[in-house]
Design an enzyme around this catalytic site. Structure first.
Site, short mmCIF file in Angstrom:
data_model
loop_
_atom_site.label_atom_id
_atom_site.label_comp_id
_atom_site.label_asym_id
_atom_site.label_seq_id
_atom_site.Cartn_x
_atom_site.Cartn_y
_atom_site.Cartn_z
N HIS A 175 16.53 39.11 71.29
CA HIS A 175 15.74 40.47 71.85
C HIS A 175 14.41 40.05 71.96
CE1 HIS A 175 19.35 42.29 70.33
NE2 HIS A 175 19.30 41.27 69.16
N SER B 51 -6.79 33.43 91.56
CA SER B 51 -6.96 34.90 92.42
C SER B 51 -8.02 34.92 93.33
CB SER B 51 -7.12 35.94 91.41
OG SER B 51 -7.57 36.98 92.10
N LYS C 246 -8.76 33.77 86.66
CA LYS C 246 -7.07 33.66 86.74
C LYS C 246 -6.60 32.32 87.08
CE LYS C 246 -4.59 37.12 87.30
NZ LYS C 246 -3.57 37.71 86.56
N GLU D 179 7.04 31.81 89.34
CA GLU D 179 7.24 33.10 89.68
C GLU D 179 8.14 32.97 90.91
OE1 GLU D 179 3.84 36.01 89.72
OE2 GLU D 179 2.94 34.15 88.82
#
Ligand code: ARG
Length: 468
Positions: free
Chosen positions: A168, A289, A295, A302
């Site tokens: 979980h 970024s 960043k 991804e």
């Protein structure tokens, strides 16, 4: 050119099948029905298939030696033109098969026109796709092997590295980081077995089925199968030209594999978040970024996760394409290629990048251990300890739950509670309890096949290496 025979006139301008028609197809129809823009990718396989077919026609006495020689030289030339980028691809010739046949005929005359004897584009295209997919499967199997090797390489030095195991997405029990990685090894190992199995069904020869019913010529299908490296021939001509279940199976295989890769990617993304800080990805797999200077984004992971969507989509496309098609060949099947090609391309790059990215991860064992320490990950070990002292498991569970609650209130780990405090929850607790509450003790105790004890993880890695 066959010197003994005059050239027959070509069928009325345009199509190789246009004799029956009184007008050419409209420009839009021509574009709509043509597949050459994408199926030209099958060209080399189409030529292989044609050569095997022509040699068989000669062997059984349908094609004379001169015609065969002309076809062989002509196709060699066609191949050269295709590889050299000078082949005159044209929408006028609809697909890869007709483009090549037309060019062959331009080059060698009548012999080229005899090549299609006893064959149809229906069994021809089915053969091409199978040859293509077989080659793709072999390449993907090699890449899958390397991906599994990469997992072993990263797992091996981390058999003893402790991290929190989750259920979980809440800290559950300590596990070895190597064990965690080996879970993915198992997934990819099954993926490899599935692909190897799928390959068996890909590797059957449709050629000889002709349009749908077979042919009246005395062909030798076994010979063609042998020359092309097929394990055997498709048993039923109607099935051979129409079903694409082998391609659907391949796409289902790909979807599952991408799902496995996406799960791992998701974990990398989470682990790279400073709240976890378990790993860092090499800079070459991250991007910055354009607005936020601080960043470092895990774009590659991804994208691996995101590309799963298109692969699942391709599987849906092929399933839907096949559904309800009456026997035998239908033009619907021309639509099988783009999803299939994209599946192969996406998987090829994804597997390659997955293995590279894996080899470039920086592991942070201290952050993993700290997270395991903070999550009461050894609570089950404490319960098991009480069970071994004679308490029924349910009662032990309850006692430990209350101890955890106390630790939460005090903002400390179970191992930071004093012996007196622990004995409030069960008088069975003794001095030896602290050994059980360590992460290392917890890990080492799960010492059976499939368990997370470092000793077992090392054994699992050894077995895995032998399996590769
Ligand atoms: N381009 C076609 C395909 O990809 C080849 C077979 C066409 N056969 C036919 N009878 N129209 O399926």
């Amino acid at each position: 050119m066959d010197p003994k025979q005059p050239d027959f006139p070509s069928p009325a301008a345009g199509k190789l099948w246009s004799g029956r028609f009184s007008e050419p197809v409209s420009e839009w129809v021509k574009r709509y029905t043509a597949s050459v823009d994408f199926d030209r990718r099958l060209a080399e396989f189409d030529i292989q298939g044609s050569l095997a077919h022509a040699r068989m026609l000669h062997a059984v006495g349908i094609l004379n030696a001169a015609d065969l020689a002309a076809i062989e030289t002509g196709l060699a030339r066609v191949l050269e033109e295709i590889r050299g980028g000078t082949f005159p691809w044209s929408l006028d010739w609809e697909d890869v098969h007709l483009n090549i046949e037309q060019r062959l005929t331009d080059l060698v005359g009548n012999a080229g026109k005899r090549l299609h004897t006893g064959r149809s584009r229906n069994d021809q295209v089915a053969t091409d796709i199978r040859l293509y997919l077989r080659a793709a499967a072999d390449e993907l199997l090699a890449l899958l092997k390397d991906a599994r090797l990469a997992l072993l390489e990263v797992a091996e030095p981390h058999a003893d590295t402790v991290m929190p195991g989750y259920t979980h997405l809440q800290v559950a029990q300590p596990v070895s980081f190597g064990h965690h990685l080996m879970a993915y090894f198992e997934m990819l190992d099954r993926d490899a077995a599935r692909l190897a199995d799928c390959r068996k069904r890909i590797n059957r020869l449709p050629l000889g089925a002709a349009a749908l019913a077979g042919t009246g010529f005395p062909i030798d299908r076994e010979r063609v199968a042998r020359e092309l490296g097929f394990d055997g021939v498709c048993e039923n001509s109607l099935d051979a030209v129409s079903d694409r279940d082998f391609a659907i199976e391949f796409c289902a295989w790909a979807a599952l594999l991408m799902i496995h890769l996406s799960r791992f990617s998701e974990e990398l993304i989470l682990w790279m978040n400073p709240r976890f800080g378990f790993v860092d990805l090499a800079d070459r797999f991250c991007t910055g970024s354009s607005i936020m200077p601080q960043k470092k984004n895990p774009d590659v992971a991804e994208l691996l996760r995101g590309k799963t969507g298109r692969i699942n989509g391709h599987l849906m496309a092929l399933l839907t394409l096949m559904k309800g098609q009456p026997l035998a060949y239908n033009k619907d099947n021309q639509e099988d290629k783009e999803p299939l090609f994209d599946t192969v391309d996406t998987l090829t790059v994804s597997l390659r990048i997955f293995a590279d990215m894996l080899r470039g991860i920086i592991v942070r064992p201290a952050a993993m251990a700290q997270a395991a320490q903070e999550g009461y990950a050894t609570a089950t070990d404490l319960a098991d300890y009480l069970v071994k002292k004679g308490l029924p498991f349910r009662d032990a569970h309850e006692a430990v739950a209350r101890a955890v609650r106390r630790a939460v209130e005090q903002g400390c780990d179970l191992s930071a509670l004093s012996l007196a405090a622990l004995r409030e929850f069960s008088p069975l607790v003794g001095e030896d309890v602290y050994a059980v509450l360590t992460l290392e003790g917890s890990l080492a105790s799960r010492n059976h096949i499939g368990g997370t004890a470092p000793e077992q993880v090392r054994k699992a890695i050894t077995r895995a290496r032998a399996r590769l």
